[in-house]
Write a protein that holds these residues in place. Structure first.
Motif, PDB file in Angstrom:
ATOM      1  N   LEU A  47      -2.723 -23.464   3.587  1.00 35.59           N
ATOM      2  CA  LEU A  47      -1.683 -22.554   3.101  1.00 35.59           C
ATOM      3  C   LEU A  47      -0.289 -23.065   3.445  1.00 35.59           C
ATOM      4  O   LEU A  47       0.645 -22.904   2.660  1.00 35.59           O
ATOM      5  CB  LEU A  47      -1.909 -21.150   3.653  1.00 35.59           C
ATOM      6  N   PHE A  48      -0.147 -23.711   4.600  1.00 34.84           N
ATOM      7  CA  PHE A  48       1.127 -24.327   4.962  1.00 34.84           C
ATOM      8  C   PHE A  48       1.497 -25.391   3.930  1.00 34.84           C
ATOM      9  O   PHE A  48       2.635 -25.461   3.463  1.00 34.84           O
ATOM     10  CB  PHE A  48       1.043 -24.935   6.365  1.00 34.84           C
ATOM     11  N   GLY A  49       0.542 -26.222   3.555  1.00 31.56           N
ATOM     12  CA  GLY A  49       0.791 -27.253   2.553  1.00 31.56           C
ATOM     13  C   GLY A  49       1.106 -26.681   1.186  1.00 31.56           C
ATOM     14  O   GLY A  49       1.951 -27.200   0.456  1.00 31.56           O
ATOM     15  N   LEU A  50       0.438 -25.585   0.841  1.00 31.58           N
ATOM     16  CA  LEU A  50       0.719 -24.925  -0.428  1.00 31.58           C
ATOM     17  C   LEU A  50       2.147 -24.383  -0.439  1.00 31.58           C
ATOM     18  O   LEU A  50       2.874 -24.566  -1.412  1.00 31.58           O
ATOM     19  CB  LEU A  50      -0.283 -23.799  -0.651  1.00 31.58           C
ATOM     20  N   CYS A  51       2.554 -23.735   0.656  1.00 31.86           N
ATOM     21  CA  CYS A  51       3.926 -23.209   0.742  1.00 31.86           C
ATOM     22  C   CYS A  51       4.954 -24.336   0.692  1.00 31.86           C
ATOM     23  O   CYS A  51       6.002 -24.204   0.058  1.00 31.86           O
ATOM     24  CB  CYS A  51       4.105 -22.385   2.022  1.00 31.86           C
ATOM     25  N   SER A  52       4.652 -25.437   1.332  1.00 40.48           N
ATOM     26  CA  SER A  52       5.542 -26.594   1.301  1.00 40.48           C
ATOM     27  C   SER A  52       5.674 -27.142  -0.128  1.00 40.48           C
ATOM     28  O   SER A  52       6.771 -27.499  -0.574  1.00 40.48           O
ATOM     29  CB  SER A  52       5.007 -27.681   2.236  1.00 40.48           C
ATOM     30  N   SER A  53       4.570 -27.162  -0.844  1.00 39.96           N
ATOM     31  CA  SER A  53       4.587 -27.637  -2.242  1.00 39.96           C
ATOM     32  C   SER A  53       5.405 -26.690  -3.116  1.00 39.96           C
ATOM     33  O   SER A  53       6.183 -27.135  -3.963  1.00 39.96           O
ATOM     34  CB  SER A  53       3.153 -27.746  -2.781  1.00 39.96           C
ATOM     35  N   ALA A  54       5.233 -25.390  -2.920  1.00 43.39           N
ATOM     36  CA  ALA A  54       6.001 -24.401  -3.691  1.00 43.39           C
ATOM     37  C   ALA A  54       7.495 -24.517  -3.371  1.00 43.39           C
ATOM     38  O   ALA A  54       8.341 -24.424  -4.270  1.00 43.39           O
ATOM     39  CB  ALA A  54       5.498 -23.000  -3.387  1.00 43.39           C
TER      40      ALA A  54
END
Length: 120
Positions: free
Chosen positions: A105-112
């Motif tokens: 989820l951290f990586g997803l937020c970073s991508s967003a």
């Protein structure tokens, strides 16, 4: 994309962020896999019959929850140690605390964030 035309339009960022959320949810709930290396570089835009979508690639750091001997429930799975590159670690991993889906989820937020603002 950002280097060529700048920030992604907000509606496009919302669309792709929602697709990332769906892909991660499917990966966790149906695949019983933690990716552990979700970042903008690992999302590939695909096209089929004029429809655009995303594909998550590079499963080299992933954890198959059904083969680890722990719970196959991604929400409850917890691990210790570091499996991520230094700049992609979730907060729990940086603080040497147990982590689980928060890494993805951290990586997803970073991508967003990258889609919306054009930088990390």
């Amino acid at each position: 994309f950002n280097k060529i035309i700048g920030k992604v339009p907000e509606l496009v960022a919302i669309y792709y962020t929602s697709r990332m959320l769906e892909h991660i949810d499917t990966l966790h709930r149906e695949g019983k896999v933690l990716h552990n290396d979700v970042k903008a570089d690992n999302w590939v835009i695909t096209s089929s019959a004029g429809k655009f979508d995303l594909m998550l690639v590079d499963f080299g750091r992933s954890v198959d929850l059904e083969r680890t001997g722990g719970t196959s429930d991604p929400i409850r799975s917890q691990f210790k140690g570091n499996v991520a590159a230094e700049d992609t670690e979730c907060v729990a991993m940086r603080e040497s605390r147990p982590w689980g889906i928060d890494q993805d989820l951290f990586g997803l937020c970073s991508s967003a964030h990258l889609l919306l603002f054009g930088s990390h």
